[in-house]
Structures are given as structure tokens and as C-alpha cells.
Design a protein around this motif. Structure first.
Motif, PDB file in Angstrom:
ATOM      1  N   UNK A 166      -4.479  16.901   6.331  1.00 46.09           N
ATOM      2  CA  UNK A 166      -5.556  16.150   6.958  1.00 46.09           C
ATOM      3  C   UNK A 166      -6.943  16.497   6.472  1.00 46.09           C
ATOM      4  N   UNK A 167      -7.150  16.535   5.163  1.00 47.10           N
ATOM      5  CA  UNK A 167      -8.505  16.659   4.605  1.00 47.10           C
ATOM      6  C   UNK A 167      -8.894  15.276   4.067  1.00 47.10           C
ATOM      7  N   UNK A 168      -9.462  14.470   4.946  1.00 45.47           N
ATOM      8  CA  UNK A 168      -9.686  13.054   4.679  1.00 45.47           C
ATOM      9  C   UNK A 168     -10.545  12.793   3.449  1.00 45.47           C
ATOM     10  N   UNK A 169     -11.444  13.737   3.150  1.00 43.75           N
ATOM     11  CA  UNK A 169     -12.324  13.533   2.003  1.00 43.75           C
ATOM     12  C   UNK A 169     -11.592  13.384   0.689  1.00 43.75           C
ATOM     13  N   UNK A 170     -10.350  13.886   0.630  1.00 42.08           N
ATOM     14  CA  UNK A 170      -9.578  13.748  -0.609  1.00 42.08           C
ATOM     15  C   UNK A 170      -9.254  12.288  -0.913  1.00 42.08           C
ATOM     16  N   UNK A 263     -13.228  19.102  -3.470  1.00 40.81           N
ATOM     17  CA  UNK A 263     -13.854  18.423  -4.623  1.00 40.81           C
ATOM     18  C   UNK A 263     -13.844  19.255  -5.904  1.00 40.81           C
ATOM     19  N   UNK A 264     -14.351  20.508  -5.913  1.00 39.81           N
ATOM     20  CA  UNK A 264     -14.252  21.275  -7.158  1.00 39.81           C
ATOM     21  C   UNK A 264     -12.816  21.566  -7.565  1.00 39.81           C
ATOM     22  N   UNK A 265     -11.957  21.716  -6.591  1.00 37.05           N
ATOM     23  CA  UNK A 265     -10.550  21.974  -6.877  1.00 37.05           C
ATOM     24  C   UNK A 265      -9.943  20.820  -7.664  1.00 37.05           C
ATOM     25  N   UNK A 266     -10.233  19.584  -7.244  1.00 37.09           N
ATOM     26  CA  UNK A 266      -9.687  18.406  -7.907  1.00 37.09           C
ATOM     27  C   UNK A 266     -10.416  18.083  -9.203  1.00 37.09           C
ATOM     28  N   UNK A 267     -11.735  18.206  -9.205  1.00 33.54           N
ATOM     29  CA  UNK A 267     -12.518  17.880 -10.404  1.00 33.54           C
ATOM     30  C   UNK A 267     -12.123  18.784 -11.568  1.00 33.54           C
ATOM     31  N   UNK A 268     -11.891  20.070 -11.287  1.00 30.97           N
ATOM     32  CA  UNK A 268     -11.664  21.060 -12.343  1.00 30.97           C
ATOM     33  C   UNK A 268     -10.203  21.441 -12.521  1.00 30.97           C
ATOM     34  N   UNK A 346     -22.105  21.868   1.752  1.00 29.75           N
ATOM     35  CA  UNK A 346     -22.183  21.193   0.466  1.00 29.75           C
ATOM     36  C   UNK A 346     -21.460  21.949  -0.629  1.00 29.75           C
ATOM     37  N   UNK A 347     -21.454  21.334  -1.816  1.00 35.47           N
ATOM     38  CA  UNK A 347     -20.884  21.957  -3.010  1.00 35.47           C
ATOM     39  C   UNK A 347     -21.778  21.628  -4.198  1.00 35.47           C
TER      40      UNK A 347
END
Length: 484
Positions: A166-170, A263-268, A346-347
Motif C-alpha cells: 500500500x504505497x500508493x505513490x508507486x 522514487x529513488x529506489x525505482x529510478x535507480x 521530500x527526496x
């Protein structure tokens, strides 16, 4: 059954023995197996059972129903007060207090399970549902312990069920925009990431209350404790402040890390860190400022993790996590009155050619200076989820109806499991700061986990240079939940 299978702590055999609920020898066959590939409920909807249906669990099942493709047929909660709104909203749903009883009696009558309980119950409930062939949606963080996260990740593939954390931002557009900028080489190769949050907004860095309180008649306290050690009920712990206690919660990292580090986990294409170090905020106790409250998460922390080189980086990536209101220095490209992240969270990505940042859930992605955001145009290469972050629920419902392997979801356990592990490894360093040894002369204590860099062996899930920290990788469950 092989010796290896027998030793697994979450095997079906252990589940039956440890919970003493499912009758020995009974094999419950999931509906999708009975009906064959593509089998749907007679209503052509996904039939869902909710475990933990108050608070966030209430909004989760409401969003499944809102998709128009799910029917909420069963509700389960240890606290009748928390469940009241869901019981009213779904009057036809049958209500249980013990999820083990619900699984035993009703598993032939639903297709999927939503788990939205305190962190310490996520793994045992989720594993039991998957062993019955049920698709699962689990609130963040996926698990309380590193070991549990690895077990659920492996089990999702073994049992071939559709999973979503349930991390909707993904599912949001923001993280996809960040990926497209990065893949187009707009900011070069990232080597450093800063992530921060204003959480906790609940008590941390405090001693366990000494006054025993009366258990509310609507709450089954023993069931709420579940796998955790037994303690007397205290006021203020439920329904929210359990997050700051290690027996039940995972602190600010568990609460917000899955939203902010994703976000950084997926981007990188990050996976597991190879080392981690931290410092934590002080608490004034009248004797010394550091405090020693090993049951409670600290009021603030700064954790630094090193991730090995990936196919999207030129070398290691250093990721900084800050909580308790601590923030990194504002980047020079950001105007003095421009908002850093979303203010409290933020990130920030720092690359060889530039920088980019986002808010919570990966929302509102921006290049720095912010004027570049509208100036730089790159091709859209990633498909968007209908409804963005809000479509996270419907995406899982539709994927579960389609069946395992037939539709992509944003946060399957293959991704959510390693992400959760990374965050829990950061917590490992935080908890390690409270390891203490009494000095031989009896005058004070030494803290071997402070001011060191913990080296992490991801394959074997252990710290290699501080053995005592490994006690936090896999906790012992209390009887009858005790792992074998």
C-alpha cells in the motif's frame, strides 16, 4: 515434505500447528483453482476479505469497492470500535474478530485479502492468506522484520498470487516522470540521494508507561498483541501510537520510508544496501542526554546507506534518510522562498549533470532550478496508471481478477519486499545504537553499535561486524505464534 520445507517458519504445517485453528488434515482449495484459469465470482467481481478494517484499513477496502470491481464480503478486526464504520458501510459483510477463524471458516468464499493491521501482524496474516491461494494487498511497510520481508517475497512467487503493497505513490505519475527524466540523462548519473520526513508525529524516545490500564471491552488485547511479547495494556497505545514502539511498529522509517524512498529506489534500480550507519537524536533524562529506551524508536535519526552500483548508476549510491524534522541543506539551485520537497517531506536526487526533487509519494517532480521543469521536454516512455496514485487500489483489483502473471502492478512483493528490507536494514542500525555492555568496573556502559558502519551481507541477511545486531533481523514470536 523435505527437511528444508519442514523447517520453514511460515510453512502451512507450522501455520496449522501454531495457530491451532485449522483442523489437521483439512486442505482448503482456493476458488480460482476450483474454477480454473480466469475464474471469477458469480458477480464477476473480486471477493475481498479485510483484516484490520479501521483507520487506513477502512479507506483501503472502501477504495477497492470504489473500483466497481470488488465486493467486500468479510471484515475482521480485533477492535469493534475501529471496525464500526466499515461494518456500517458494508452491512452485508460477515464480521470476525480473529482472522485465523475467518480464514478457516470462509476461505472458500473469497478470492483476496487486504491486510491493514499494525506492522507486527502483517507477515503472519499475509503468509496465511497466500498459503490459501489468496491474492493480497498489504499496507506499508510490508513487514516488521527483514526476515519476514524475504519470506513474503519468495512466497508470492511460490503461491502465484497477485500482490501489492500500500504505497500508493508507486502508481503515481510523479515517479514515472522522474524515471523518464533520469533515463533521458537530464541530470546525468545520480550518486547521492537525500530523503527526509517530519515524522514521527507520535511519541518516541520515551520509557514504556508504568501504569496498567483497563482494556476496553471492545478490544481483544491478546489478539492485538498477536506475535509480540505480552505486555499489559496501556492507554494511548492504540489505535495510533504503537508506531513508536519496536515490538509493534517500525518508526518513521516504516511509516514514511515506503512512500519517500520508493522514487529513488525505482529510478535507480536499487535493491539491498551493503553498509549502513546512523546517528540518533538525544533525549534528556535528567542524567544524560542520550537516553536509553530500547523499547522505543528515537525522536529523530540520520541514516546513511550505501547501495552497490546498478545498471543505472556509474558507481555506488549514497542514500541519506532524515526524520524527526531534520532536513538536508537546501540545494543552491533552489530559490530562498521556494518549497524544498513539500516542506516537511521530500527526496532530492544529485546527479553529475543536475538535480531533481519530489514531494511525498513521488508527487510534484521538479528539476532544479525549478524553471527547468517546464523547459525540459522528454518523450513519455512509461505507461501511466489510470487514476495515478488513486488508481493503486483498482490496479490490484483488476490484476487479481486477471490472475497471476497476466497484468502488471506497481508494487508487487518482488519490488516491495526488497524496498522494505532496505528500510528495515536502516532500522537495524538505529536499533543497534541501543546495544549496551556493562563495563567490567561496574561504572557505566559501552555502546558497541554507536559510531560504527554496519556491514550487511544481503545473501545471508546478517550484519557481519556486530553480531548482536542480528537479533533484530528475525524476532521470536510468542506462543502460540512462536516460530519453529
Amino acid at each position: 515434505m523435505s527437511e528444508k520445507e519442514i523447517s520453514k517458519p511460515f510453512s502451512r504445517r507450522n501455520f496449522i500447528r501454531n495457530t491451532a485453528v485449522v483442523a489437521g488434515g483439512i486442505s482448503i482449495i482456493p476458488r480460482h483453482v476450483l474454477g480454473g484459469p480466469g475464474f471469477l465470482a458469480p458477480s464477476d467481481k473480486l471477493i475481498v476479505a479485510g483484516i484490520g478494517v479501521g483507520g487506513k484499513g477502512e479507506s483501503d477496502i472502501a477504495n477497492f469497492a470504489k473500483s466497481g470491481k470488488a465486493e467486500i464480503a468479510f471484515l475482521c478486526d480485533v477492535d469493534d470500535r475501529r471496525a464500526a464504520n466499515s461494518v456500517k458501510r458494508f452491512p452485508k459483510a460477515k464480521y470476525y474478530k480473529d482472522w485465523r477463524e475467518m480464514l478457516e471458516k470462509e476461505s472458500k468464499h473469497f478470492d483476496a485479502v487486504s491486510v491493514s493491521t499494525p506492522d507486527h501482524t502483517h507477515a503472519v496474516a499475509t503468509m496465511a492468506a497466500m498459503e490459501l491461494g489468496k491474492h493480497v494487498y498489504v499496507q506499508k511497510p510490508l513487514t516488521h522484520d527483514i526476515y519476514e520481508a524475504r519470506q513474503l517475497t519468495e512466497a508470492a512467487n511460490k503461491y502465484k498470487v497477485v500482490t501489492q503493497m500500500g504505497n500508493q505513490g508507486s502508481s503515481g505519475d510523479g515517479v514515472r516522470q522522474l524515471r523518464e527524466w533520469y533515463d533521458a540523462d537530464v541530470i546525468g548519473k545520480v550518486h547521492t540521494v537525500w530523503v527526509w520526513t517530519d515524522r514521527p508525529v507520535w511519541p518516541q524516545g520515551i520509557p514504556w508507561p508504568t501504569t496498567k490500564s483497563q482494556v476496553p471491552k471492545e478490544l481483544d488485547w491478546d489478539l492485538w498483541l498477536g506475535t509480540a511479547p505480552y505486555k499489559d495494556f496501556v492507554d494511548g497505545l492504540v489505535p495510533f501510537n504503537w508506531r513508536g514502539w519496536w515490538d509493534y511498529g517500525t518508526g518513521a522509517l516504516g511509516d514514511m520510508g515506503c512512500h519517500l524512498v520508493e522514487p529513488p529506489y525505482r529510478v535507480l534500480d536499487l535493491k539491498y544496501p551493503k553498509d549502513v550507519q546512523c546517528s540518533v537524536g538525544s533525549v534528556y533524562t535528567g542524567e544524560f542526554t542520550r537516553g536509553y529506551f530500547p523499547d522505543s524508536c528515537p525522536p529523530s535519526s540520520h541514516v546513511t546507506m550505501t547501495f552497490p552500483k546498478t545498471g543505472k548508476t556509474d558507481g555506488d549510491v549514497i542514500l541519506h534518510w532524515m526524520d524527526g524534522g531534520i532536513q538536508p541543506t537546501r540545494p543552491e539551485e533552489l530559490g530562498p522562498n521556494e518549497t524544498f520537497g513539500d516542506g516537511g517531506n521530500g527526496a532530492l536526487f544529485i546527479g553529475t549533470k543536475g538535480k531533481m526533487m519530489c514531494s511525498t509519494y513521488g508527487a510534484n517532480p521538479r528539476l532544479l532550478p525549478i524553471s527547468r521543469t517546464d523547459q525540459v521536454k522528454v518523450a513519455q516512455t512509461l505507461e501511466r496508471v489510470p487514476g495515478g496514485a488513486g488508481g493503486h487500489y483498482a490496479q490490484w483489483v483488476e490484476a487479481a481478477i486477471a490472475g497471476y502473471g497476466n497484468m502488471e502492478v506497481s508494487s508487487p512483493f518482488d519490488i516491495a519486499g526488497p524496498l522494505t528490507e532496505a528500510l528495515l536494514i536502516a532500522n537495524l542500525a538505529i536499533r543497534g545504537t541501543d546495544i549496551r555492555h556493562e563495563r567490567k568496573n561496574g561504572k557505566g556502559f559501552d555502546y558497541p553499535g554507536r559510531n560504527i558502519e554496519m556491514l550487511w551481507d544481503a545473501d545471508n541477511m546478517r550484519v557481519t561486524n556486530l553480531e548482536e545486531a542480528n537479533a533484530f533481523v528475525k524476532r521470536e514470536y510468542r506462543a502460540p505464534w512462536k516460530q519453529k
